[in-house]
Design a protein around this motif. Sequence first.
Motif, mmCIF file in Angstrom:
data_model
loop_
_atom_site.group_PDB
_atom_site.id
_atom_site.type_symbol
_atom_site.label_atom_id
_atom_site.label_comp_id
_atom_site.label_asym_id
_atom_site.label_seq_id
_atom_site.Cartn_x
_atom_site.Cartn_y
_atom_site.Cartn_z
ATOM 1 N N ILE A 1 0.816 -1.342 0.065
ATOM 2 C CA ILE A 1 -0.027 0.086 -0.210
ATOM 3 C C ILE A 1 0.670 1.043 0.140
ATOM 4 C CG2 ILE A 1 -1.535 0.836 1.182
ATOM 5 C CD1 ILE A 1 -3.075 -1.542 2.417
ATOM 6 N N SER A 2 0.904 1.951 -0.523
ATOM 7 C CA SER A 2 1.601 3.521 -1.280
ATOM 8 C C SER A 2 0.760 4.431 -1.375
ATOM 9 C CB SER A 2 1.834 3.766 -2.530
ATOM 10 O OG SER A 2 2.097 3.339 -3.084
ATOM 11 N N ALA A 3 0.735 6.073 -0.949
ATOM 12 C CA ALA A 3 -0.164 7.070 -1.063
ATOM 13 C C ALA A 3 0.305 7.749 -2.059
ATOM 14 C CB ALA A 3 0.152 8.196 -0.038
ATOM 15 N N SER A 4 -1.654 7.455 -2.915
ATOM 16 C CA SER A 4 -1.842 8.267 -3.936
ATOM 17 C C SER A 4 -1.069 9.398 -3.638
ATOM 18 C CB SER A 4 -3.289 7.914 -4.211
ATOM 19 O OG SER A 4 -3.670 8.572 -3.526
ATOM 20 N N ALA A 5 -0.464 9.711 -4.732
ATOM 21 C CA ALA A 5 -0.308 11.475 -4.941
ATOM 22 C C ALA A 5 -1.522 12.371 -4.832
ATOM 23 C CB ALA A 5 0.462 11.968 -6.724
ATOM 24 N N PRO A 6 -1.761 12.371 -5.242
ATOM 25 C CA PRO A 6 -3.626 13.938 -5.368
ATOM 26 C C PRO A 6 -3.620 13.441 -3.023
ATOM 27 C CG PRO A 6 -3.913 12.263 -6.922
ATOM 28 C CD PRO A 6 -2.822 11.196 -6.738
ATOM 29 N N ARG A 7 -3.960 12.326 -2.846
ATOM 30 C CA ARG A 7 -4.797 12.087 -1.302
ATOM 31 C C ARG A 7 -3.607 13.240 -0.632
ATOM 32 N NH1 ARG A 7 -8.997 8.514 -0.551
ATOM 33 N NH2 ARG A 7 -9.803 7.500 -2.794
ATOM 34 N N ARG A 8 -2.043 12.150 -0.743
ATOM 35 C CA ARG A 8 -0.964 13.016 -0.163
ATOM 36 C C ARG A 8 -1.031 13.922 -0.369
ATOM 37 N NH1 ARG A 8 4.766 12.586 -1.929
ATOM 38 N NH2 ARG A 8 6.003 12.496 0.215
ATOM 39 N N LEU A 9 -1.222 14.909 -1.485
ATOM 40 C CA LEU A 9 -1.726 16.372 -1.756
ATOM 41 C C LEU A 9 -2.000 17.279 -0.807
ATOM 42 C CD1 LEU A 9 0.091 18.766 -3.261
ATOM 43 C CD2 LEU A 9 -1.440 18.497 -5.484
ATOM 44 N N THR B 1 4.702 9.790 4.207
ATOM 45 C CA THR B 1 3.642 9.158 2.991
ATOM 46 C C THR B 1 4.175 8.905 1.918
ATOM 47 O OG1 THR B 1 2.519 11.504 2.294
ATOM 48 C CG2 THR B 1 1.546 10.348 3.257
ATOM 49 N N LYS B 2 5.586 9.335 2.070
ATOM 50 C CA LYS B 2 6.471 8.595 1.277
ATOM 51 C C LYS B 2 6.998 7.236 1.176
ATOM 52 C CE LYS B 2 9.326 12.906 1.007
ATOM 53 N NZ LYS B 2 10.645 13.244 1.273
ATOM 54 N N GLN B 3 7.281 6.416 2.227
ATOM 55 C CA GLN B 3 7.268 4.712 2.829
ATOM 56 C C GLN B 3 5.642 4.729 1.780
ATOM 57 O OE1 GLN B 3 9.829 4.471 4.408
ATOM 58 N NE2 GLN B 3 10.199 6.537 4.187
ATOM 59 N N ASN B 4 6.036 2.615 1.764
ATOM 60 C CA ASN B 4 4.949 2.020 2.143
ATOM 61 C C ASN B 4 4.429 1.169 2.871
ATOM 62 O OD1 ASN B 4 4.757 2.718 -1.393
ATOM 63 N ND2 ASN B 4 6.701 1.987 -1.881
ATOM 64 N N VAL B 5 3.404 0.063 2.765
ATOM 65 C CA VAL B 5 3.250 -0.458 3.835
ATOM 66 C C VAL B 5 3.345 -2.156 3.325
ATOM 67 C CG1 VAL B 5 1.602 -1.134 5.849
ATOM 68 C CG2 VAL B 5 1.497 0.987 5.484
ATOM 69 N N VAL B 6 4.652 -2.948 3.389
ATOM 70 C CA VAL B 6 4.409 -3.955 2.932
ATOM 71 C C VAL B 6 4.246 -4.701 3.601
ATOM 72 C CG1 VAL B 6 6.331 -4.949 1.327
ATOM 73 C CG2 VAL B 6 6.187 -2.799 1.535
ATOM 74 N N LEU B 7 2.987 -5.944 2.797
ATOM 75 C CA LEU B 7 2.631 -7.714 4.139
ATOM 76 C C LEU B 7 3.448 -8.336 3.437
ATOM 77 C CD1 LEU B 7 1.400 -9.145 5.134
ATOM 78 C CD2 LEU B 7 -0.739 -9.418 3.663
ATOM 79 N N THR B 8 4.595 -9.444 4.168
ATOM 80 C CA THR B 8 5.389 -10.377 3.459
ATOM 81 C C THR B 8 4.598 -11.067 4.098
ATOM 82 O OG1 THR B 8 7.049 -10.106 5.328
ATOM 83 C CG2 THR B 8 7.602 -9.315 3.304
ATOM 84 N N VAL B 9 5.264 -12.572 4.188
ATOM 85 C CA VAL B 9 5.190 -13.658 4.720
ATOM 86 C C VAL B 9 5.529 -13.701 6.122
ATOM 87 C CG1 VAL B 9 4.735 -15.172 3.105
ATOM 88 C CG2 VAL B 9 6.780 -15.458 4.113
ATOM 89 N N ASP B 10 6.273 -12.954 6.856
ATOM 90 C CA ASP B 10 6.353 -12.389 8.087
ATOM 91 C C ASP B 10 5.724 -11.606 8.763
ATOM 92 O OD1 ASP B 10 8.477 -14.561 7.534
ATOM 93 O OD2 ASP B 10 10.303 -13.123 7.201
ATOM 94 N N GLY B 11 5.362 -10.522 8.256
ATOM 95 C CA GLY B 11 4.460 -9.281 9.198
ATOM 96 C C GLY B 11 4.678 -8.536 8.161
ATOM 97 N N LEU B 12 3.756 -7.360 8.365
ATOM 98 C CA LEU B 12 3.702 -6.095 7.929
ATOM 99 C C LEU B 12 4.729 -5.018 8.759
ATOM 100 C CD1 LEU B 12 0.918 -4.907 6.424
ATOM 101 C CD2 LEU B 12 0.147 -4.447 8.140
ATOM 102 N N TYR B 13 5.454 -4.675 7.052
ATOM 103 C CA TYR B 13 6.880 -4.122 7.373
ATOM 104 C C TYR B 13 6.479 -2.597 6.886
ATOM 105 C CZ TYR B 13 8.723 -7.434 9.118
ATOM 106 O OH TYR B 13 9.057 -8.507 9.621
ATOM 107 N N ASP B 14 6.880 -1.202 7.315
ATOM 108 C CA ASP B 14 6.525 -0.108 6.866
ATOM 109 C C ASP B 14 8.595 -0.693 5.984
ATOM 110 O OD1 ASP B 14 7.173 2.331 5.671
ATOM 111 O OD2 ASP B 14 6.724 3.322 7.385
ATOM 112 N N SER B 15 8.433 0.224 4.336
ATOM 113 C CA SER B 15 9.914 0.403 3.312
ATOM 114 C C SER B 15 10.594 0.461 4.327
ATOM 115 C CB SER B 15 8.877 1.153 2.125
ATOM 116 O OG SER B 15 9.075 1.837 2.566
ATOM 117 N N ASP B 16 10.855 1.121 4.900
ATOM 118 C CA ASP B 16 11.849 1.666 5.939
ATOM 119 C C ASP B 16 12.256 0.271 6.612
ATOM 120 O OD1 ASP B 16 10.028 2.076 8.435
ATOM 121 O OD2 ASP B 16 10.874 4.128 7.984
#
Length: 168
Positions: free
Chosen positions: A9-17, A65-80
């Motif tokens: 999941i990442s923030a869309s540019a218009p919503r972020r703006l 909102t520059k980051q993404n939320v990433v789901l892997t088999v280990d869990g839910l992570y921020d892209s950092d």
Amino acid sequence: MKDEPLATISASAPRRLVGVAMLTGLGFLLPYLAMQGGQGAFLSLFLIVLGGGAMWVALRMLQATKQNVVLTVDGLYDSDGTLIAALDNITRVEKGAFAFKPSNGFTLRTKEAGTRAWRPGMWWRLGKSVGIGGVTPGQHAKTMADILAALVADKTMIDDIKDRLDQR
């Protein structure tokens, strides 16, 4: 290959703006109202402090909102790399219309309370609750919530996915 994302999941540019612009506008409007006079010194100071807080949240949202939320088999992570919630710690996924959840998002309930964290517009963690969403597209959050709900409902599915990723 276990770090391969199942959903992102990442923030869309218009919503972020729009989100950052609204908070920035509020950050300018509140001190402006304080300077107009007609209220007491305490209220003026309060409005100035609230305006500064709105500007601080706008800056945090711009960064988060520059980051993404990433789901892997280990869990839910921020892209950092920040662990939001480990998959084996999640007990249920709440995504209904009456659930206490962020806009365009869902809430996770965990077995153990995590440390408090907040990425405005993306996710928050408070006690045993984790909220995902805000300025994110609703369909991406819905897809991630459905995948998470399936993984939480059938824990053996996680092992099958890990085995298939190891075979690659």
